[in-house]
Design an enzyme around this catalytic site. Structure first.
Site: not given
Length: 127
Positions: A44, A47, A62, A95, A98, A101, A105, A113, A115
């Protein structure tokens, strides 16, 4: 890990703040980790919590780094109904940043997956 928005803005770049703290998304095919396949650990950017092992990364075409499995206990899952869709948002458990997602699939045995935005990650090579 709890920081104020002011502290996060001092710690992160403007683009990282928008993604990690405001759930924005980087443009596809622009992230430095999209086509990055070295051995190591993706952590991340907020953090430094280990999130994904390089062995779980694959090219999903993708436009964002994709993984088929997260390091156990590193990810929090949250229902996301933004943009008129039902998705599962992934957040750093330490932390709350975001990351992106997860979708059902994926092409591997896990069927997942993850992403992920490159800007939400740091990378450490295995010695």
């Amino acid at each position: 890990m709890k920081l104020s928005n002011k502290e996060w803005k001092q710690k992160l770049s403007e683009e990282q703040f928008k993604i990690l703290r405001e759930a924005s998304t980087e443009r596809p095919f622009t992230g430095k980790y999209n086509m990055h396949f070295e051995d190591g650990t993706y952590k991340c950017a907020g953090c430094n919590t280990p999130l994904f092992a390089s062995e779980t990364k694959f090219d999903s075409s993708c436009g964002w780094p994709s993984f088929d499995e997260a390091i156990e206990g590193s990810i929090e899952y949250k229902q996301d109904r933004t943009l008129g869709m039902l998705r599962t948002e992934i957040l750093c458990t330490n932390c709350g940043g975001h990351l992106g997602h997860v979708f059902d699939d994926g092409p591997t045995a896990t069927g997942k997956r993850y992403c992920v935005n490159s800007l939400s990650l740091n990378f450490n090579s295995n010695p």
